[in-house]
Write an enzyme that holds these catalytic residues in place. Structure first.
Site, PDB file in Angstrom:
ATOM      1  N   SER A   1      -2.740  18.654   0.802  1.00  8.48           N
ATOM      2  CA  SER A   1      -2.394  18.672  -0.423  1.00  8.48           C
ATOM      3  C   SER A   1      -1.061  19.611  -0.190  1.00  8.48           C
ATOM      4  O   SER A   1      -1.250  20.948   0.250  1.00  8.48           O
ATOM      5  CB  SER A   1      -3.202  19.186  -1.625  1.00  8.48           C
ATOM      6  OG  SER A   1      -2.144  19.471  -2.677  1.00  8.48           O
TER       7      SER A   1
ATOM      8  N   ASN B   1      -4.533  14.361 -14.811  1.00 10.03           N
ATOM      9  CA  ASN B   1      -4.351  15.121 -13.671  1.00 10.03           C
ATOM     10  C   ASN B   1      -4.187  16.528 -13.919  1.00 10.03           C
ATOM     11  O   ASN B   1      -3.982  17.182 -12.894  1.00 10.03           O
ATOM     12  CB  ASN B   1      -3.237  14.315 -13.118  1.00 10.03           C
ATOM     13  CG  ASN B   1      -1.887  15.059 -13.720  1.00 10.03           C
ATOM     14  OD1 ASN B   1      -1.836  15.395 -14.605  1.00 10.03           O
ATOM     15  ND2 ASN B   1      -0.822  15.027 -12.726  1.00 10.03           N
TER      16      ASN B   1
ATOM     17  N   LYS C   1      -9.347  11.317 -11.180  1.00 10.16           N
ATOM     18  CA  LYS C   1      -8.385  11.201 -12.551  1.00 10.16           C
ATOM     19  C   LYS C   1      -9.062  10.625 -13.813  1.00 10.16           C
ATOM     20  O   LYS C   1      -8.822  11.199 -14.671  1.00 10.16           O
ATOM     21  CB  LYS C   1      -7.183  10.702 -12.003  1.00 10.16           C
ATOM     22  CG  LYS C   1      -6.330  11.622 -11.258  1.00 10.16           C
ATOM     23  CD  LYS C   1      -4.843  10.845 -11.227  1.00 10.16           C
ATOM     24  CE  LYS C   1      -4.002  11.840 -10.140  1.00 10.16           C
ATOM     25  NZ  LYS C   1      -2.846  11.610  -9.625  1.00 10.16           N
TER      26      LYS C   1
ATOM     27  N   TYR D   1       5.244  10.979  -0.539  1.00  8.66           N
ATOM     28  CA  TYR D   1       6.188  11.814  -0.126  1.00  8.66           C
ATOM     29  C   TYR D   1       6.162  12.379   1.411  1.00  8.66           C
ATOM     30  O   TYR D   1       6.698  13.574   1.676  1.00  8.66           O
ATOM     31  CB  TYR D   1       6.022  13.007  -1.307  1.00  8.66           C
ATOM     32  CG  TYR D   1       4.760  13.491  -1.468  1.00  8.66           C
ATOM     33  CD1 TYR D   1       3.648  12.883  -2.479  1.00  8.66           C
ATOM     34  CD2 TYR D   1       4.215  14.531  -0.923  1.00  8.66           C
ATOM     35  CE1 TYR D   1       2.758  13.301  -2.767  1.00  8.66           C
ATOM     36  CE2 TYR D   1       3.078  15.102  -0.900  1.00  8.66           C
ATOM     37  CZ  TYR D   1       2.329  14.584  -2.063  1.00  8.66           C
ATOM     38  OH  TYR D   1       0.990  15.084  -2.246  1.00  8.66           O
TER      39      TYR D   1
ATOM     40  N   ASN E   1       0.210  -6.300  -7.026  1.00  6.65           N
ATOM     41  CA  ASN E   1      -0.712  -5.919  -6.246  1.00  6.65           C
ATOM     42  C   ASN E   1      -1.286  -6.857  -5.255  1.00  6.65           C
ATOM     43  O   ASN E   1      -1.630  -7.910  -5.489  1.00  6.65           O
ATOM     44  CB  ASN E   1      -1.868  -5.109  -7.259  1.00  6.65           C
ATOM     45  CG  ASN E   1      -2.757  -4.222  -6.245  1.00  6.65           C
ATOM     46  OD1 ASN E   1      -2.048  -3.215  -5.774  1.00  6.65           O
ATOM     47  ND2 ASN E   1      -4.044  -4.167  -6.598  1.00  6.65           N
ATOM     48  N   ARG E   2      -2.008  -6.299  -4.107  1.00  8.28           N
ATOM     49  CA  ARG E   2      -2.456  -7.100  -3.126  1.00  8.28           C
ATOM     50  C   ARG E   2      -3.714  -7.945  -3.651  1.00  8.28           C
ATOM     51  O   ARG E   2      -4.347  -8.829  -3.335  1.00  8.28           O
ATOM     52  CB  ARG E   2      -2.769  -6.546  -1.982  1.00  8.28           C
ATOM     53  CG  ARG E   2      -3.885  -5.425  -1.911  1.00  8.28           C
ATOM     54  CD  ARG E   2      -4.180  -4.692  -0.755  1.00  8.28           C
ATOM     55  NE  ARG E   2      -5.007  -3.570  -0.769  1.00  8.28           N
ATOM     56  CZ  ARG E   2      -5.483  -2.676   0.143  1.00  8.28           C
ATOM     57  NH1 ARG E   2      -4.952  -2.722   1.287  1.00  8.28           N
ATOM     58  NH2 ARG E   2      -6.347  -1.869  -0.288  1.00  8.28           N
TER      59      ARG E   2
ATOM     60  N   GLY F   1       9.608  10.511  -3.680  1.00 16.21           N
ATOM     61  CA  GLY F   1       8.149  10.799  -4.441  1.00 16.21           C
ATOM     62  C   GLY F   1       8.027  12.333  -4.327  1.00 16.21           C
ATOM     63  O   GLY F   1       7.516  12.817  -5.125  1.00 16.21           O
TER      64      GLY F   1
ATOM     65  N   GLY G   1       1.569  -1.793  -6.630  1.00 20.38           N
ATOM     66  CA  GLY G   1       0.223  -1.108  -6.762  1.00 20.38           C
ATOM     67  C   GLY G   1      -0.363  -1.125  -7.999  1.00 20.38           C
ATOM     68  O   GLY G   1       0.368  -1.615  -8.977  1.00 20.38           O
TER      69      GLY G   1
ATOM     70  N   SER H   1      -0.175  21.388  -3.061  1.00 19.01           N
ATOM     71  CA  SER H   1      -0.184  22.031  -4.113  1.00 19.01           C
ATOM     72  C   SER H   1      -0.455  23.456  -4.115  1.00 19.01           C
ATOM     73  O   SER H   1       0.160  24.320  -4.638  1.00 19.01           O
ATOM     74  CB  SER H   1      -1.157  21.296  -5.185  1.00 19.01           C
ATOM     75  OG  SER H   1      -0.791  20.195  -5.666  1.00 19.01           O
TER      76      SER H   1
HETATM   77  P1  NAP Z   1      -5.010   4.448  -5.542  1.00 16.86           P
HETATM   78  O1  NAP Z   1      -5.517   4.561  -6.924  1.00 16.86           O
HETATM   79  O2  NAP Z   1      -5.927   4.533  -4.344  1.00 16.86           O
HETATM   80  O3  NAP Z   1      -4.195   3.089  -5.470  1.00 16.86           O
HETATM   81  C1  NAP Z   1      -3.622   2.534  -4.289  1.00 16.86           C
HETATM   82  C2  NAP Z   1      -3.145   1.210  -4.349  1.00 16.86           C
HETATM   83  O4  NAP Z   1      -2.371   0.684  -3.418  1.00 16.86           O
HETATM   84  C3  NAP Z   1      -3.699   0.044  -5.006  1.00 16.86           C
HETATM   85  O5  NAP Z   1      -3.248  -0.668  -5.812  1.00 16.86           O
HETATM   86  C4  NAP Z   1      -4.171  -0.546  -3.799  1.00 16.86           C
HETATM   87  O6  NAP Z   1      -4.327  -1.970  -3.808  1.00 16.86           O
HETATM   88  C5  NAP Z   1      -2.814  -0.434  -3.017  1.00 16.86           C
HETATM   89  N1  NAP Z   1      -2.677  -0.685  -1.543  1.00 16.86           N
HETATM   90  C6  NAP Z   1      -3.428   0.281  -0.789  1.00 16.86           C
HETATM   91  N2  NAP Z   1      -3.360   0.264   0.624  1.00 16.86           N
HETATM   92  C7  NAP Z   1      -2.334  -0.837   0.551  1.00 16.86           C
HETATM   93  C8  NAP Z   1      -1.931  -1.709   1.579  1.00 16.86           C
HETATM   94  N3  NAP Z   1      -2.157  -1.490   2.896  1.00 16.86           N
HETATM   95  N4  NAP Z   1      -1.351  -2.835   0.834  1.00 16.86           N
HETATM   96  C9  NAP Z   1      -1.195  -3.250  -0.062  1.00 16.86           C
HETATM   97  N5  NAP Z   1      -1.453  -2.404  -1.259  1.00 16.86           N
HETATM   98  C10 NAP Z   1      -2.271  -1.395  -0.819  1.00 16.86           C
HETATM   99  O7  NAP Z   1      -3.743   5.413  -5.328  1.00 16.86           O
HETATM  100  P2  NAP Z   1      -2.868   6.161  -6.311  1.00 16.86           P
HETATM  101  O8  NAP Z   1      -3.518   7.482  -6.583  1.00 16.86           O
HETATM  102  O9  NAP Z   1      -2.285   5.279  -7.031  1.00 16.86           O
HETATM  103  O10 NAP Z   1      -1.722   6.646  -5.240  1.00 16.86           O
HETATM  104  C11 NAP Z   1      -0.716   5.648  -4.426  1.00 16.86           C
HETATM  105  C12 NAP Z   1       0.187   6.420  -3.601  1.00 16.86           C
HETATM  106  O11 NAP Z   1       1.009   7.249  -4.483  1.00 16.86           O
HETATM  107  C13 NAP Z   1      -0.441   7.561  -2.615  1.00 16.86           C
HETATM  108  O12 NAP Z   1       0.272   7.329  -1.500  1.00 16.86           O
HETATM  109  C14 NAP Z   1      -0.218   8.780  -3.352  1.00 16.86           C
HETATM  110  O13 NAP Z   1       0.002   9.740  -2.352  1.00 16.86           O
HETATM  111  C15 NAP Z   1       1.074   8.541  -4.049  1.00 16.86           C
HETATM  112  N6  NAP Z   1       1.176   9.355  -5.324  1.00 16.86           N
HETATM  113  C16 NAP Z   1       2.336  10.249  -5.339  1.00 16.86           C
HETATM  114  C17 NAP Z   1       2.470  11.018  -6.536  1.00 16.86           C
HETATM  115  C18 NAP Z   1       3.850  11.894  -6.428  1.00 16.86           C
HETATM  116  O14 NAP Z   1       3.744  12.754  -7.372  1.00 16.86           O
HETATM  117  N7  NAP Z   1       4.602  11.662  -5.672  1.00 16.86           N
HETATM  118  C19 NAP Z   1       1.357  11.133  -7.510  1.00 16.86           C
HETATM  119  C20 NAP Z   1       0.348  10.315  -7.360  1.00 16.86           C
HETATM  120  C21 NAP Z   1       0.138   9.411  -6.058  1.00 16.86           C
HETATM  121  P3  NAP Z   1      -6.040  -2.504  -4.182  1.00 16.86           P
HETATM  122  O15 NAP Z   1      -5.944  -2.428  -5.626  1.00 16.86           O
HETATM  123  O16 NAP Z   1      -5.816  -3.894  -3.657  1.00 16.86           O
HETATM  124  O17 NAP Z   1      -6.831  -1.646  -3.352  1.00 16.86           O
END
Ligand code: NAP
Length: 510
Positions: free
Chosen positions: A254, A324, A303, A451, A385-386, A472, A362, A256
């Protein structure tokens, strides 16, 4: 009784970082010392040597002359969890030799019969320690009081921790000793205890033990000295600092801690920030409440779980069912979701959100924040979403629609958001792009929530095709800035630039 204090840093310099070193022979120790940068002190575990009793004045002086910081010594007996199996008389004589040969300090056990006499006669500061074998010992207060009465330079109290909350009584005992003028190091061992080591510093601990640079750590849960110094900026922490923390699992990478500590330092806030990694949220929040933490950043996978620990919820967090950010209030925790506001803020700089057509890839926590935040701004949301049931549900909640990935080839979108981890460094099992680059028309705004790396394949392809891209990192920094404002208050524009620079620096460090 004279108390030799262990004040080797400049007066008022706060806690000292002490690297604990163990090696089977002098050559191994020398290699470790050469790499032990960033320490104020070094502790050498004589009981880890193959032949500790052969150590004479030459050995002790050689270590002192080669070390980058003053060196102290301990020789833990088997009965206190160490490796020394010899007679007590030999052990005492060895530590006396170390003291006579210029040791910066000597650490002995409270249960050694000769401990009080050693303290009374010692020419060097003595750390008096006790290591319990189980968490939450019943004789904690009584032992702490006896330790204080013995008058060591530092009283050291250590228990194992199975959960972060196991540190609560130990930190309270440490605080009580310090309030009575006894310099103290009271903390827990194990991965679950690592937060207690840093929280002890915020309440005035004299020392924090850090991992040796080469080989296995001497004790589980020790931090690396460079993380303590460069990321947590521990040398600036002073007794009475309030703390904020990050709760999640895993959170090793992280940004943070680096961002918040750098910002608190630049803005001269007496606040520190630490990561607390654990598999469950409740023991982390129990510890945070007992220690009076000011606020918590909550990340995956907590969360949703954090909602039920909140006494009050911000309307957006309540609608999303995910927080968060926790802010301490009189009634308990107030929960917010700063991801939502950050997505809106980052996008509004480049596009009119209201009535935009938005495709979100997603259906996890980040997609949820984007969908709720943007639909509240009047955007039309399509979610891809997948796996299907999760996305249908989310689409229903935000009044949007769920579609297959291929929707991008037939429908036109103003804003496209990747809210999956696809493109994240180190995830070799994923495809490099969430969808083929050829599906972009070139007039979309593309936001990639990933990011690490800052420039993902999606952002590179989108920029090549003429799209407006939003990183990001920009969203990350904005959600962190909002957390800062919730915890500290003040001018809404204040920390963004500082946080952006700190994030860029932390990303460069790797
Ligand atoms: P999460 O709750 O685990 O959700 C991940 C999502 O991505 C799910 O919908 C999952 O699909 C899908 N996914 C994962 N691997 C995949 C793949 N290989 N092919 C297709 N779909 C896939 O995670 P999250 O908290 O939403 O975070 C998602 C991303 O956003 C992460 O990279 C995180 O670091 C980033 N993020 C960035 C910020 C920022 O401030 N920039 C804030 C929050 C999150 P399924 O539902 O089918 O499992």
């Amino acid at each position: 009784m004279t108390r030799r204090s262990l004040q080797l840093g400049p007066a008022g310099s706060g806690c000292q970082i002490c690297i604990s070193m163990a090696a089977p022979d002098e050559a191994g120790l020398m290699r470790g010392l050469a790499a032990a940068t960033g320490a104020d002190l070094i502790e050498v575990r004589l009981d880890a040597l193959t032949e500790p009793l052969s150590c004479g004045g030459h050995f002790f002086r050689a270590l002192q002359s080669r070390a980058p910081a003053p060196v102290g010594f301990t020789c833990r007996p088997v009965w206190e969890g160490g490796r020394f199996k010899g007679a007590e008389g030999e052990r005492r004589a060895l530590l006396e030799r170390a003291a006579r040969s210029g040791a910066a300090f000597v650490d002995i056990e409270q249960d050694a019969d000769w401990a009080e006499a050693f303290i009374a006669d010692s020419s060097v500061p003595v750390i008096l320690s006790h290591h319990w074998q189980a968490p939450r010992p019943v004789d904690l207060e009584e032992r702490a009081e006896r330790m204080r009465a013995a008058g060591p330079a530092i009283a050291k109290l250590v228990t194992p921790a199975m959960t972060p909350a196991d540190a609560i009584p130990l930190l309270a005992a440490g605080a009580e000793l310090m309030a009575r003028g006894q310099p103290t190091a009271a903390f827990c061992l194990g991965a679950a205890g690592s937060a207690s080591r840093v929280l002890a510093v915020s309440q005035g601990a004299a020392l924090i033990y850090a991992a040796q640079p080469i080989g296995e750590s001497v004790a589980a849960g020790q931090w690396r000295a460079e993380v303590l110094r460069d990321e947590l900026l521990l040398p600036r922490w002073r007794p009475g600092f309030s703390c904020c923390a990050l709760a999640g699992d895993p959170i090793d990478h992280s940004l943070s801690p680096a961002i918040f500590n750098a910002t608190f330092a630049v803005l001269e806030q007496p606040i520190g920030y630490l990561p607390i990694a654990f598999t469950e949220l409740d023991p982390v929040l129990d510890l945070a409440e007992a220690q009076g933490l000011r606020g918590i950043s909550v990340t995956m996978p907590f969360k949703e779980a954090a909602v039920r620990r909140c006494a009050e919820l911000d309307p957006m967090a309540a609608a999303m069912g995910a927080v968060n950010t926790l802010v301490r209030s009189g009634q308990g925790w107030r929960g917010y979701n700063t991801d939502a506001g950050a997505i809106v803020s980052a996008l509004s700089d480049v596009v009119e959100i209201s009535r935009s057509r938005v495709a979100i890839f997603g259906a996890g926590g980040a997609a949820r924040a984007a969908a709720f935040a943007l639909s509240a701004q009047g955007a039309a949301i399509t979610l891809c979403n997948r796996t299907r049931p999760r996305v249908d549900d989310l689409a229903r909640q935000v009044g949007g629609r769920a579609a297959s990935l291929e929707a991008l080839t037939t429908d036109h979108y103003d804003i496209i958001i990747n809210a999956t981890p696809i493109g994240m460094a180190g995830r070799t099992e994923d495809p490099p792009m969430p969808f083929p680059a050829g599906w972009l028309r070139g007039d979309e705004v593309v936001l990639d929530l990933v990011y690490r790396p800052r420039q993902t394949a999606l952002l590179r392809h989108a920029a090549d095709r003429g799209c407006t891209v939003v990183e990001g990192l920009e969203m990350f920094v904005r959600q962190a800035a909002q957390q800062y404002r919730l915890w500290v208050g003040g001018d809404s524009a204040a920390p963004l630039d500082i946080m952006r620079r700190a994030a860029e620096k932390a990303l460069q460090r790797g």
